[in-house]
Design a protein around this motif. Structure first.
Motif, PDB file in Angstrom:
ATOM      1  N   LEU A  31       0.830  -1.209   0.000  1.00  0.00           N
ATOM      2  CA  LEU A  31       0.000   0.000   0.000  1.00  0.00           C
ATOM      3  C   LEU A  31       0.868   1.264   0.000  1.00  0.00           C
ATOM      4  N   ALA A  32       2.003   1.187   0.686  1.00  0.00           N
ATOM      5  CA  ALA A  32       2.815   2.386   0.947  1.00  0.00           C
ATOM      6  C   ALA A  32       3.155   3.220  -0.295  1.00  0.00           C
ATOM      7  N   PRO A  33       3.618   2.597  -1.395  1.00  0.00           N
ATOM      8  CA  PRO A  33       4.004   3.412  -2.553  1.00  0.00           C
ATOM      9  C   PRO A  33       2.830   4.136  -3.209  1.00  0.00           C
ATOM     10  N   LEU A  34       1.615   3.704  -2.891  1.00  0.00           N
ATOM     11  CA  LEU A  34       0.417   4.300  -3.496  1.00  0.00           C
ATOM     12  C   LEU A  34      -0.089   5.494  -2.691  1.00  0.00           C
ATOM     13  N   LEU A  35       0.480   5.702  -1.517  1.00  0.00           N
ATOM     14  CA  LEU A  35      -0.048   6.721  -0.600  1.00  0.00           C
ATOM     15  C   LEU A  35       0.425   8.115  -0.985  1.00  0.00           C
ATOM     16  N   GLN A  36      -0.414   9.092  -0.632  1.00  0.00           N
ATOM     17  CA  GLN A  36      -0.147  10.507  -0.911  1.00  0.00           C
ATOM     18  C   GLN A  36      -0.284  11.301   0.379  1.00  0.00           C
ATOM     19  N   ALA A  37       0.318  12.486   0.393  1.00  0.00           N
ATOM     20  CA  ALA A  37       0.163  13.400   1.523  1.00  0.00           C
ATOM     21  C   ALA A  37      -1.317  13.647   1.784  1.00  0.00           C
ATOM     22  N   GLY A  38      -1.704  13.596   3.035  1.00  0.00           N
ATOM     23  CA  GLY A  38      -3.093  13.860   3.420  1.00  0.00           C
ATOM     24  C   GLY A  38      -3.980  12.624   3.438  1.00  0.00           C
ATOM     25  N   ASP A  39      -3.440  11.472   3.067  1.00  0.00           N
ATOM     26  CA  ASP A  39      -4.249  10.253   3.131  1.00  0.00           C
ATOM     27  C   ASP A  39      -4.518   9.870   4.589  1.00  0.00           C
ATOM     28  N   VAL A  40      -5.734   9.402   4.828  1.00  0.00           N
ATOM     29  CA  VAL A  40      -6.149   8.996   6.175  1.00  0.00           C
ATOM     30  C   VAL A  40      -6.636   7.553   6.113  1.00  0.00           C
ATOM     31  N   ILE A  41      -5.991   6.703   6.921  1.00  0.00           N
ATOM     32  CA  ILE A  41      -6.329   5.285   6.958  1.00  0.00           C
ATOM     33  C   ILE A  41      -6.732   4.922   8.377  1.00  0.00           C
ATOM     34  N   LEU A  42      -7.931   4.380   8.505  1.00  0.00           N
ATOM     35  CA  LEU A  42      -8.427   3.952   9.809  1.00  0.00           C
ATOM     36  C   LEU A  42      -8.271   2.441   9.899  1.00  0.00           C
ATOM     37  N   LEU A  43      -7.660   1.970  10.980  1.00  0.00           N
ATOM     38  CA  LEU A  43      -7.417   0.541  11.173  1.00  0.00           C
ATOM     39  C   LEU A  43      -8.360   0.033  12.247  1.00  0.00           C
ATOM     40  N   ASP A  44      -9.239  -0.851  11.830  1.00  0.00           N
ATOM     41  CA  ASP A  44     -10.280  -1.351  12.718  1.00  0.00           C
ATOM     42  C   ASP A  44      -9.996  -2.815  13.038  1.00  0.00           C
ATOM     43  N   GLY A  45     -10.347  -3.242  14.230  1.00  0.00           N
ATOM     44  CA  GLY A  45     -10.159  -4.643  14.607  1.00  0.00           C
ATOM     45  C   GLY A  45      -9.823  -4.750  16.085  1.00  0.00           C
ATOM     46  N   ASP A  46     -10.079  -5.941  16.625  1.00  0.00           N
ATOM     47  CA  ASP A  46      -9.871  -6.188  18.057  1.00  0.00           C
ATOM     48  C   ASP A  46      -8.401  -6.055  18.438  1.00  0.00           C
ATOM     49  N   LEU A  47      -8.175  -6.037  19.723  1.00  0.00           N
ATOM     50  CA  LEU A  47      -6.813  -6.104  20.249  1.00  0.00           C
ATOM     51  C   LEU A  47      -6.135  -7.361  19.689  1.00  0.00           C
ATOM     52  N   GLY A  48      -4.959  -7.193  19.135  1.00  0.00           N
ATOM     53  CA  GLY A  48      -4.224  -8.335  18.595  1.00  0.00           C
ATOM     54  C   GLY A  48      -4.627  -8.722  17.181  1.00  0.00           C
ATOM     55  N   ALA A  49      -5.511  -7.950  16.571  1.00  0.00           N
ATOM     56  CA  ALA A  49      -5.956  -8.291  15.212  1.00  0.00           C
ATOM     57  C   ALA A  49      -4.835  -8.066  14.194  1.00  0.00           C
ATOM     58  N   GLY A  50      -3.971  -7.083  14.459  1.00  0.00           N
ATOM     59  CA  GLY A  50      -2.872  -6.844  13.531  1.00  0.00           C
ATOM     60  C   GLY A  50      -2.780  -5.403  13.032  1.00  0.00           C
ATOM     61  N   LYS A  51      -3.420  -4.477  13.716  1.00  0.00           N
ATOM     62  CA  LYS A  51      -3.412  -3.073  13.285  1.00  0.00           C
ATOM     63  C   LYS A  51      -1.989  -2.506  13.309  1.00  0.00           C
TER      64      LYS A  51
END
Ligand code: ADP
Ligand code: MG
Length: 157
Positions: free
Chosen positions: A18-38
Motif C-alpha cells: 500500500l505504501a508506494p500508493l499513498l499521498q500526503a493527506g491520506d487517512v487510513i483507519l485501522l479497525d479490529g480487536d486487540l491483537g488483530a494486527g493493526k
C-alpha cells in the motif's frame, strides 16, 4: 476488497504494498480487536515508506510521527480516548498535513474524523490463530482509486 493473510509477515507485506500508493493527506483507519494486527499492518506501511524504525503502538503518547521516509507517517492509537474524544488533540492538523495518518481505535475519535478515508478492518479467524481477513472499505473517490490500485498490486504479485 478483501485479502486473507496467514502470518504476520504477509500482513506487513500488504501494508508495504500500500505504501508506494499513498499521498500526503491520506487517512487510513485501522479497525479490529486487540491483537488483530493493526500495528503489524502499520509496521509494513512504515517499511514500505522507507521508515526503518521499530514501529510500536503509541498507546501512551497517542501519536507518533516518523519523518525518515518518502512521506511523514503519523501513527495514532487513540484507545485511551474512549469516552473522551479527540477534541483537544489537534487531529485535523495531522489529517490535513503533509503526511499519511494511520489511526488505531478511530471509533473513539469519531467526531474528529474527516469525511473521506480508507477503512481497513482486520479480522481474526476462529480456527486458525495466524489467519487474518483484511477488508478494505473506501469512503470517497480518492480511496476508491487507492483500493483499486492496491487490488492490482496484490493480484499481480
Ligand atoms: P493490534 O495493533 O491490532 O492490537 P498487533 O499488530 O499489535 O495488533 O498484534 C497482532 C499479533 O498477531 C502480533 O503478535 C502478530 O505477530 C500476530 N499475528 C499472527 N498472525 C498474524 C497475521 N496474519 N496478521 C497480523 N498479525 C498476526
Ligand atoms: Mg496496536
Amino acid at each position: 476488497m478483501e485479502y486473507t493473510t496467514t502470518d504476520a509477515a504477509s500482513t506487513q507485506a500488504v501494508g508495504a504494498a500500500l505504501a508506494p500508493l499513498l499521498q500526503a493527506g491520506d487517512v487510513i483507519l485501522l479497525d479490529g480487536d486487540l491483537g488483530a494486527g493493526k500495528t503489524t499492518f502499520t509496521k509494513g506501511v512504515a517499511a514500505g515508506l522507507g521508515i526503518h524504525r521499530n514501529v510500536k503502538s503509541p498507546t501512551f503518547n497517542l501519536i507518533k510521527e516518523y519523518h525518515q521516509g518518502r512521506l511523514p507517517l503519523y501513527h495514532m492509537d487513540v484507545y485511551r480516548l474512549e469516552g473522551v474524544g479527540g477534541a483537544d488533540l489537534g487531529l485535523q492538523e495531522y489529517f490535513n498535513g503533509s503526511g499519511v495518518s494511520l489511526v488505531e481505535w478511530s471509533q473513539f475519535v469519531a467526531e474528529d474524523l474527516p469525511q473521506d478515508f480508507l477503512m481497513i478492518r482486520l479480522q481474526k479467524d476462529d480456527d486458525d490463530f495466524d489467519r487474518r481477513k483484511i477488508i478494505f472499505t473506501p469512503h470517497g473517490d480518492r480511496y476508491a482509486t487507492l483500493v483499486d490500485q492496491l487490488a492490482q498490486q496484490l493480484h499481480t504479485n
